[in-house]
Design a protein around this motif. Structure first.
Motif, PDB file in Angstrom:
ATOM      1  N   ARG A  54     -18.181  -0.967 -30.438  1.00 29.58           N
ATOM      2  CA  ARG A  54     -18.379  -0.985 -28.984  1.00 29.58           C
ATOM      3  C   ARG A  54     -19.807  -0.627 -28.619  1.00 29.58           C
ATOM      4  NH1 ARG A  54     -12.892   1.173 -28.551  1.00 29.58           N
ATOM      5  NH2 ARG A  54     -13.755   3.291 -28.621  1.00 29.58           N
ATOM      6  N   ALA A  55     -20.402   0.321 -29.359  1.00 32.35           N
ATOM      7  CA  ALA A  55     -21.785   0.692 -29.073  1.00 32.35           C
ATOM      8  C   ALA A  55     -22.728  -0.491 -29.272  1.00 32.35           C
ATOM      9  CB  ALA A  55     -22.206   1.865 -29.964  1.00 32.35           C
ATOM     10  N   TYR A  56     -22.467  -1.288 -30.285  1.00 37.51           N
ATOM     11  CA  TYR A  56     -23.323  -2.463 -30.511  1.00 37.51           C
ATOM     12  C   TYR A  56     -23.131  -3.518 -29.424  1.00 37.51           C
ATOM     13  CZ  TYR A  56     -25.098  -0.932 -35.031  1.00 37.51           C
ATOM     14  OH  TYR A  56     -25.757  -0.248 -36.024  1.00 37.51           O
ATOM     15  N   VAL A  57     -21.906  -3.740 -29.003  1.00 38.08           N
ATOM     16  CA  VAL A  57     -21.682  -4.702 -27.915  1.00 38.08           C
ATOM     17  C   VAL A  57     -22.370  -4.215 -26.646  1.00 38.08           C
ATOM     18  CG1 VAL A  57     -19.965  -5.835 -26.466  1.00 38.08           C
ATOM     19  CG2 VAL A  57     -19.527  -5.557 -28.895  1.00 38.08           C
ATOM     20  N   ASP A  58     -22.220  -2.937 -26.343  1.00 43.84           N
ATOM     21  CA  ASP A  58     -22.860  -2.383 -25.154  1.00 43.84           C
ATOM     22  C   ASP A  58     -24.378  -2.479 -25.237  1.00 43.84           C
ATOM     23  OD1 ASP A  58     -20.374  -1.752 -24.124  1.00 43.84           O
ATOM     24  OD2 ASP A  58     -20.464   0.366 -24.705  1.00 43.84           O
TER      25      ASP A  58
END
Length: 292
Positions: A54-58
């Motif tokens: 999720r951190a990478y998508v964000d």
């Protein structure tokens, strides 16, 4: 940073960065044989994996790499977990898919069957072909959008993996490591390797798990392949088996500037490898003028 946007290409596909580094920061021990797949073994690890994805998508990543680097039958057997093939591949792709929530494509990672930095340990080509085909089919059945054959150290195994991945009918991207001499780790010619990889079914060529200076040197081989190309670099401590010396620990902003230079040379797929994190991807996204 906005001053650089005009010089950047219209469209660069952003990969994510390292999984192992980020999982380690969240308390998952990835130093064993399973590497990032260790996160799949319990709920605490899976929660950390979801957080990293999720951190990478964000941060702006458009492609997430599932934690399948070490979910081949061979890797799981070495850890006493052969009975969990192909369950763990399905679980890894599922976790990435859930975290992406429709905002990113999912790449299934197809890695060297033995030590990435020891091409001398690779199995014979016919055996490698069978094992890579089995793993590639598991990744396709798990529902990934493309297969990323990555961290290629030896041309023969890399070509076997590309052909196996292409047999699934999914798009195939291939990423190889490079030495300071501009060769593959087995001494092979990267220009020839990428040419043959495209003939075997690869639709994109990349340099990965290589310090930025070595990517500068090796990028022309990927560029000469005739298909979209790019890079995702290694930062920090390097395995002693490879002849680089440690890669620099670049700040996210400095890394983004290095990656943008690759884009100016025509690269259209960029991300980060070992030692990078969401902030490196975020910095690159910003430098490309993407909305934050």
């Amino acid at each position: 940073m906005a001053a650089h946007v005009a010089d950047s290409p219209a469209k660069v596909h952003l990969l994510d960065g390292a999984l192992g580094t980020e999982l380690g920061r969240r308390g998952v021990d990835t130093r064993g044989a399973l590497f990032s797949a260790a996160a799949l073994l319990d709920e605490r690890g899976r929660q950390a994996l979801r957080e990293v994805h999720r951190a990478y998508v964000d941060a702006g990543a458009e492609v997430l790499t599932a934690a399948t680097f070490r979910t081949s039958r061979r890797s799981l057997a070495a850890a006493g977990l052969e009975a969990r093939f192909p369950e763990l591949a399905r679980l890894a792709v599922g976790e990435a898919r859930a975290a992406a929530a429709g905002r990113a494509r999912i790449a299934g990672s197809l890695a060297p069957l033995e030590d990435c930095y020891r091409p001398d340990l690779r199995p014979p080509t016919a055996q490698a072909s069978r094992e890579h085909l089995e793993h590639a089919r598991a990744l396709a059945e798990a529902g990934c959008d493309l297969i990323l054959v990555e961290t290629v150290a030896a041309a023969d195994e890399g070509l076997a993996a590309v052909a196996a991945a292409a047999a699934t009918g999914l798009p195939v991207w291939v990423a190889a490591m490079a030495t300071p001499r501009g060769t593959l780790l087995d001494g092979g010619d990267p220009f020839e390797f990428f040419r043959r990889a495209v003939a075997a079914g690869a639709s994109a060529t990349l340099i990965n798990c290589t310090p930025p200076d070595a990517i500068d040197l090796a990028l022309p081989a990927a560029a000469a392949s005739g298909v979209p190309f790019g890079a995702y670099a290694h930062l920090g401590q390097v395995d002693p088996a490879v002849p680089w010396g440690n890669a620099p620990q670049l700040t996210p902003e400095d890394y983004a500037r290095r990656a943008l230079a690759w884009a100016r040379r025509g690269a259209t797929i960029l991300g980060g490898c070992c030692g990078t994190g969401p902030e490196h991807v975020r910095a690159l996204s910003r430098l490309l003028g993407r909305p934050s």
